[in-house]
Design a protein around this motif. Structure first.
Motif, PDB file in Angstrom:
ATOM      1  N   GLY A 198       6.662   8.994  10.479  1.00 53.36           N
ATOM      2  CA  GLY A 198       7.886   8.354  11.040  1.00 53.36           C
ATOM      3  C   GLY A 198       7.873   6.498  10.799  1.00 53.36           C
ATOM      4  N   TRP A 199       6.557   6.263  11.011  1.00 50.11           N
ATOM      5  CA  TRP A 199       6.747   4.738  10.777  1.00 50.11           C
ATOM      6  C   TRP A 199       5.356   4.451  10.196  1.00 50.11           C
ATOM      7  CZ3 TRP A 199       9.548   0.330  12.918  1.00 50.11           C
ATOM      8  CH2 TRP A 199       8.952  -0.882  12.972  1.00 50.11           C
ATOM      9  N   VAL A 200       5.310   3.378   9.196  1.00 51.17           N
ATOM     10  CA  VAL A 200       4.229   3.135   8.509  1.00 51.17           C
ATOM     11  C   VAL A 200       4.420   1.570   8.221  1.00 51.17           C
ATOM     12  CG1 VAL A 200       2.940   3.117   6.234  1.00 51.17           C
ATOM     13  CG2 VAL A 200       4.203   5.265   7.002  1.00 51.17           C
ATOM     14  N   THR A 201       3.184   1.134   8.613  1.00 50.05           N
ATOM     15  CA  THR A 201       3.118  -0.590   8.697  1.00 50.05           C
ATOM     16  C   THR A 201       1.442  -0.926   8.597  1.00 50.05           C
ATOM     17  OG1 THR A 201       3.552  -2.770   9.665  1.00 50.05           O
ATOM     18  CG2 THR A 201       3.053  -0.915  11.125  1.00 50.05           C
ATOM     19  N   GLY A 202       1.260  -1.970   7.842  1.00 54.79           N
ATOM     20  CA  GLY A 202      -0.113  -2.398   7.825  1.00 54.79           C
ATOM     21  C   GLY A 202      -0.376  -3.655   8.394  1.00 54.79           C
ATOM     22  N   GLU A 203      -1.378  -4.321   7.875  1.00 57.17           N
ATOM     23  CA  GLU A 203      -1.702  -5.956   8.157  1.00 57.17           C
ATOM     24  C   GLU A 203      -1.755  -6.698   7.198  1.00 57.17           C
ATOM     25  OE1 GLU A 203      -5.551  -5.005  10.146  1.00 57.17           O
ATOM     26  OE2 GLU A 203      -4.608  -4.655  11.972  1.00 57.17           O
ATOM     27  N   TRP A 204      -1.851  -8.064   7.433  1.00 53.52           N
ATOM     28  CA  TRP A 204      -1.443  -9.055   6.182  1.00 53.52           C
ATOM     29  C   TRP A 204      -2.438  -8.865   5.360  1.00 53.52           C
ATOM     30  CZ3 TRP A 204       2.176 -12.089   5.104  1.00 53.52           C
ATOM     31  CH2 TRP A 204       1.727 -13.102   4.002  1.00 53.52           C
ATOM     32  N   ASN A 205      -2.193  -8.520   3.885  1.00 57.59           N
ATOM     33  CA  ASN A 205      -3.033  -8.292   2.579  1.00 57.59           C
ATOM     34  C   ASN A 205      -3.697  -7.079   2.851  1.00 57.59           C
ATOM     35  OD1 ASN A 205      -1.941 -10.552   1.421  1.00 57.59           O
ATOM     36  ND2 ASN A 205      -3.358 -11.871   2.442  1.00 57.59           N
ATOM     37  N   SER A 206      -3.394  -6.132   3.930  1.00 55.76           N
ATOM     38  CA  SER A 206      -3.999  -4.978   3.995  1.00 55.76           C
ATOM     39  C   SER A 206      -3.036  -3.846   4.326  1.00 55.76           C
ATOM     40  CB  SER A 206      -5.303  -4.978   4.910  1.00 55.76           C
ATOM     41  OG  SER A 206      -6.065  -4.051   4.829  1.00 55.76           O
ATOM     42  N   PRO A 207      -2.454  -3.144   3.477  1.00 58.14           N
ATOM     43  CA  PRO A 207      -1.324  -2.116   3.897  1.00 58.14           C
ATOM     44  C   PRO A 207      -1.772  -1.014   4.273  1.00 58.14           C
ATOM     45  CG  PRO A 207      -1.702  -2.341   1.338  1.00 58.14           C
ATOM     46  CD  PRO A 207      -2.482  -3.520   2.000  1.00 58.14           C
ATOM     47  N   SER A 208      -0.939  -0.384   4.971  1.00 59.82           N
ATOM     48  CA  SER A 208      -1.138   1.280   5.334  1.00 59.82           C
ATOM     49  C   SER A 208      -0.419   1.830   4.262  1.00 59.82           C
ATOM     50  CB  SER A 208      -0.538   1.815   6.524  1.00 59.82           C
ATOM     51  OG  SER A 208      -1.147   0.983   7.767  1.00 59.82           O
ATOM     52  N   VAL A 209      -1.290   2.909   3.588  1.00 58.58           N
ATOM     53  CA  VAL A 209      -0.788   3.566   2.249  1.00 58.58           C
ATOM     54  C   VAL A 209      -0.794   5.149   2.764  1.00 58.58           C
ATOM     55  CG1 VAL A 209      -1.240   3.989   0.053  1.00 58.58           C
ATOM     56  CG2 VAL A 209      -2.003   1.768   0.940  1.00 58.58           C
ATOM     57  N   ILE A 210       0.653   5.802   1.846  1.00 60.88           N
ATOM     58  CA  ILE A 210       0.286   7.167   1.693  1.00 60.88           C
ATOM     59  C   ILE A 210       0.455   7.256   0.215  1.00 60.88           C
ATOM     60  CG2 ILE A 210       1.831   9.223   1.853  1.00 60.88           C
ATOM     61  CD1 ILE A 210       3.410   7.760   4.338  1.00 60.88           C
ATOM     62  N   SER A 211      -0.645   8.022  -0.302  1.00 61.00           N
ATOM     63  CA  SER A 211      -0.909   8.104  -1.722  1.00 61.00           C
ATOM     64  C   SER A 211      -1.179   9.519  -2.117  1.00 61.00           C
ATOM     65  CB  SER A 211      -2.168   7.151  -2.141  1.00 61.00           C
ATOM     66  OG  SER A 211      -2.523   7.357  -3.427  1.00 61.00           O
ATOM     67  N   GLU A 212      -0.590   9.737  -3.407  1.00 64.89           N
ATOM     68  CA  GLU A 212      -0.683  11.193  -4.200  1.00 64.89           C
ATOM     69  C   GLU A 212      -0.547  12.349  -3.064  1.00 64.89           C
ATOM     70  OE1 GLU A 212      -4.318  11.434  -6.179  1.00 64.89           O
ATOM     71  OE2 GLU A 212      -4.462   9.255  -6.580  1.00 64.89           O
ATOM     72  N   SER A 213       0.598  12.242  -2.402  1.00 62.70           N
ATOM     73  CA  SER A 213       0.798  13.309  -1.369  1.00 62.70           C
ATOM     74  C   SER A 213       2.392  13.688  -1.453  1.00 62.70           C
ATOM     75  CB  SER A 213       0.859  12.410   0.038  1.00 62.70           C
ATOM     76  OG  SER A 213      -0.540  12.319   0.314  1.00 62.70           O
ATOM     77  N   TYR A 214       2.776  14.758  -0.653  1.00 68.58           N
ATOM     78  CA  TYR A 214       4.146  15.205  -1.026  1.00 68.58           C
ATOM     79  C   TYR A 214       4.825  15.784   0.381  1.00 68.58           C
ATOM     80  CZ  TYR A 214       2.967  20.126  -1.773  1.00 68.58           C
ATOM     81  OH  TYR A 214       2.066  21.215  -1.534  1.00 68.58           O
ATOM     82  N   ALA A 215       6.193  16.203   0.526  1.00 62.96           N
ATOM     83  CA  ALA A 215       6.623  16.741   1.292  1.00 62.96           C
ATOM     84  C   ALA A 215       7.972  17.572   0.820  1.00 62.96           C
ATOM     85  CB  ALA A 215       7.317  15.591   2.441  1.00 62.96           C
TER      86      ALA A 215
END
Length: 288
Positions: A198-215
């Protein structure tokens, strides 16, 4: 000598039948109750008693729905390592918690987020059911903070939540990662709704990542509704991913094939090398 029957004996047969009926109904009710309780039995991982269990070199082994139930009820271990060792049928969650279904791992209350590592090991969880329209941060995981979810497939899920809802996670925060993971099914919620998160957020210079995935599936919501993620905040990133299915957006709000809404940018917060074949049904100007 003839003894006349006591007048009360004339009512004995009907009384006996009535009692038997009540006993039968009670027995059936008790059987149904026991079946539901048994469906939510807590089972420790096979390696739970080993001294280094839960550490990176010896993650807790998750092979059954009862193992998953143990995990969902055990906040003290939510910072540990887990590995799934078999496909798991979660269709019984339809009958859990008086119809509310699965209770997410990692929560926004005093239980705290999931901050560990869950390796699906290429296995699947099928038939997950969640019906919590009045609750926020809803998904298989409710809140991920600095966690890593990898190589997991959740198939044919039916998920309904309030704000921050996705099949894999309600929200991904604090440099969290979803890697080589997919979800199929149906998701409906209010604001910030995505097939994976629902929501994706990271920290300064350190992101939260969704990678090599599908829906792949149907996503419906009021605002910020996306095929992968509902709201991709600053320091949130989606890369090497794709989505297909349908996104339904109501009330002139935001919707998109990958992200329903995207705030920020730069090298950390971005959508990179993705594609979508999602059909978007919406009334509004912020759709794409």
């Amino acid at each position: 000598m003839y003894l006349a029957p006591h007048p009360g004996l004339n009512n004995f047969a009907p009384m006996l039948l009535s009692v038997m009926r009540h006993v039968s109904v009670l027995g059936i009710a008790m059987l149904c109750f026991c079946t539901i309780v048994q469906a939510q039995q807590l089972e420790l991982p096979a390696n739970y008693a080993e001294p280094d269990a839960g550490e990176e070199g010896n993650p807790y082994q998750i092979s059954t729905l009862d193992n998953l139930y143990w995990l969902s009820q055990s906040p003290p271990v939510w910072d540990r390592y887990f590995i799934q060792t078999a496909n798991i049928n979660a269709s019984e969650t339809l009958n859990w918690n008086a119809g509310s279904g699965w209770k997410p791992i990692g929560r926004s209350n005093s239980d705290g987020p999931f901050s560990g590592n869950y390796n699906g090991n290429g296995y699947t969880i099928t038939g997950l059911y969640i019906n919590r329209p009045d609750q926020n941060h809803i998904g298989f995981f409710g809140v991920l903070y600095g966690a890593r979810i990898e190589r997991l497939g959740i198939e044919n899920a039916l998920v309904e939540g309030g704000d921050y809802t996705g099949i894999i996670a309600g929200s991904v925060e604090g440099s969290g990662t979803i890697f080589r993971t997919y979800a199929t099914g149906t998701v409906s919620a209010q604001d910030f709704t995505g097939m994976l998160a629902g929501w994706v957020t990271g920290e300064w210079n350190s992101p939260s990542v969704i990678s090599e995935s599908y829906a792949d599936g149907l996503v419906s919501g009021e605002n910020a509704v996306g095929g992968i993620v509902g709201y991709l905040n600053y320091q949130g990133r989606v890369e090497n991913a794709y989505a297909r299915g349908t996104v339904n957006v109501a009330n002139w709000k935001q919707g998109g094939g990958i992200a329903g809404a995207h705030y920020g940018g730069g090298n950390e917060g971005a959508i990179v090398n993705t594609f979508s074949t999602v059909a978007i049904s919406a009334i509004g100007s912020q759709v794409g």
